[in-house]
Design a protein around this motif. Structure first.
Motif, PDB file in Angstrom:
ATOM      1  N   GLN A  49      -7.807   3.413  -2.419  1.00 33.18           N
ATOM      2  CA  GLN A  49      -6.373   3.459  -2.146  1.00 33.18           C
ATOM      3  C   GLN A  49      -6.071   4.223  -0.849  1.00 33.18           C
ATOM      4  OE1 GLN A  49      -4.134   4.758  -5.578  1.00 33.18           O
ATOM      5  NE2 GLN A  49      -2.335   3.540  -5.055  1.00 33.18           N
ATOM      6  N   TRP A  89       0.828  -1.212   0.000  1.00 36.74           N
ATOM      7  CA  TRP A  89       0.000   0.000   0.000  1.00 36.74           C
ATOM      8  C   TRP A  89       0.862   1.262   0.000  1.00 36.74           C
ATOM      9  CZ3 TRP A  89      -1.310   3.000   4.734  1.00 36.74           C
ATOM     10  CH2 TRP A  89      -2.197   4.028   4.463  1.00 36.74           C
ATOM     11  N   PRO A 107      -4.726  -0.321   3.163  1.00 38.12           N
ATOM     12  CA  PRO A 107      -4.123  -1.516   2.550  1.00 38.12           C
ATOM     13  C   PRO A 107      -5.201  -2.543   2.218  1.00 38.12           C
ATOM     14  CG  PRO A 107      -2.980  -0.885   4.569  1.00 38.12           C
ATOM     15  CD  PRO A 107      -4.234  -0.081   4.519  1.00 38.12           C
TER      16      PRO A 107
END
Length: 420
Positions: free
Chosen positions: A364, A257, A367
């Motif tokens: 986004q 991430w 994670p």
């Protein structure tokens, strides 16, 4: 003359008879389906929050459309040179689960509050035992051992445990309100820790975080001091930091991430698909970025919706989730039963928290967690578990809308509500 006058009087005499029959029939229908009907089904109908039920069914309908859009992606990946999977295979399966789940939800919502509480606690015990058996008898899918059973009867105990755990936790903490000497907080910590460890063994980081979030939400509503809440929050952040350094799954997900890369870079692909359709989307069935998503029909179905139906559709779905949460809390404004308040808070935290995490992953902002979007993502265990949880939510928020307005009901602090 006599014969002619009798013939003229015939239709005139018939009209009052027809009118009387219609009034009688209307009265019978009102007695059968109106507020005067005291049958269990009629009482359930008038006590049920029909606005909340309508919002839930709206999400279910959206989910069927979304699964139909995402089904070809997974069907194509599952197809081989020898076997071709029908493009709408997962839609048909989801439709079957919905046909089963909706009646389950309605039946659970018909339970009296006391019976709903007992059902949830007993079912939580069964789900807890099954969760214990997953490391021994469980099936592994995509590197995660979360399922138990055989063939069509395979279930994911963790999915069913989430709403049942929320109600059980509420019951434990409601005992503390009656008797502060009971060590229910310690028991809740031990129970939550055991569940978290079992889920992390699968591994299932997302569900572990959600379970801890439910515990935190219910503990907060139960009346903990601000100082203790702050300490718990700091402890939660410390737990995440520790998981990053000590738990390989957390390390991999957080690194992917923060820095990108990884086998699929799932979060980046989801974000590209979500924003690829603009405000209005490419149109149903016309998305292309969705074919790069690893789990388009489950974890990343929100991105499929964004690509084919647009960001405006995603915003509308988020507003429906928000409307459900607001509606539930509005039903609690006049609630006096501490258990009901805690149980509804826990169920709402589980439902809203799961939706928030899934959407944040697709945007986004989080994670990858491997968590479904409630009532929209594909999954038999997910749909059935959510239907049970929502059925409990509907059961606990049922109320007579005219009881508190009655002049024959009075509130006495010593004895509660009594008739005078």
């Amino acid at each position: 003359m006599t014969s002619s006058s009798q013939q003229d009087a015939g239709p005139a005499n018939t009209l009052p008879e027809i009118s009387g029959a219609l009034k009688k029939k209307r009265f019978q229908l009102q007695s059968r389906f109106g507020r005067s009907d005291r049958s269990p089904l009629a009482i359930w109908f008038w006590e049920l929050d029909r606005v909340l039920l309508g919002l839930i069914l709206t999400l279910v309908a959206i989910g069927l459309i979304a699964v139909a859009a995402a089904s070809p992606v997974t069907a194509l990946k599952q197809s081989t040179a020898a076997v071709t999977v029908d493009p709408l295979y997962y839609f048909y399966r989801q439709l079957g689960w919905v046909i089963v789940g909706i009646p389950v939800m309605l039946v659970v919502s018909m339970l009296p509050k006391e019976q709903a509480r007992r059902f949830a606690i007993l079912a939580a015990l069964v789900a807890f035992i099954l969760l214990f058996l997953v490391p021994v008898l469980g099936k592994s899918v995509n590197g995660a051992q979360r399922w138990i059973g055989y063939g069509f009867a395979t279930i994911q105990p963790g999915e069913f445990l989430k709403p049942l755990y929320a109600v059980t936790l509420a019951w434990l903490l409601s005992l503390r309100i009656k008797d502060p000497a009971l060590p229910v907080i310690s028991l809740s910590v031990i129970l939550t820790a055991i569940i978290a460890v079992l889920m992390m063994m699968q591994p299932n980081l997302g569900e572990t975080i959600l379970i801890c979030g439910i515990w935190f939400a219910v503990m907060t509503v139960s009346g903990l001091s601000a100082r203790l809440i702050a300490m718990i929050g700091i402890g939660g952040v410390g737990g995440l930091v520790g998981a990053y350094f000590l738990y390989p799954v957390a390390t991999q997900r957080i690194n992917a991430w923060l820095f990108g890369g990884g086998e699929f870079d799932q979060v980046m692909l989801a974000h590209k698909a979500l924003t690829g359709g603009g405000l209005l989307g490419t149109g149903p069935g016309l998305g292309t970025a969705k074919f790069k998503l690893p789990e388009a029909h489950t974890d990343y179905i929100f991105s499929v919706i964004g690509e084919e139906f647009g960001l405006l559709a995603c915003m509308a779905i988020a507003l429906v989730y928000l409307a459900i949460i607001v509606r539930v809390f509005l039903r609690l404004l006049d609630e006096e039963d501490n258990f009901i308040i805690l149980a509804v808070a826990g169920l709402t935290a589980q439902f809203g928290g799961q939706a928030l995490i899934n959407m944040a992953v697709n945007l986004q902002l989080f994670p990858s967690k491997g968590m479904t979007l409630p009532l929209i993502s594909y999954g038999g265990s997910s749909i059935l578990a959510l239907c049970i949880g929502i059925g409990l939510l509907l059961a606990f928020t049922r109320r007579n809308p005219y009881l508190d307005r009655s002049q024959y009901v009075s509130a006495w602090p010593e004895q509660g509500r009594i008739a005078v």
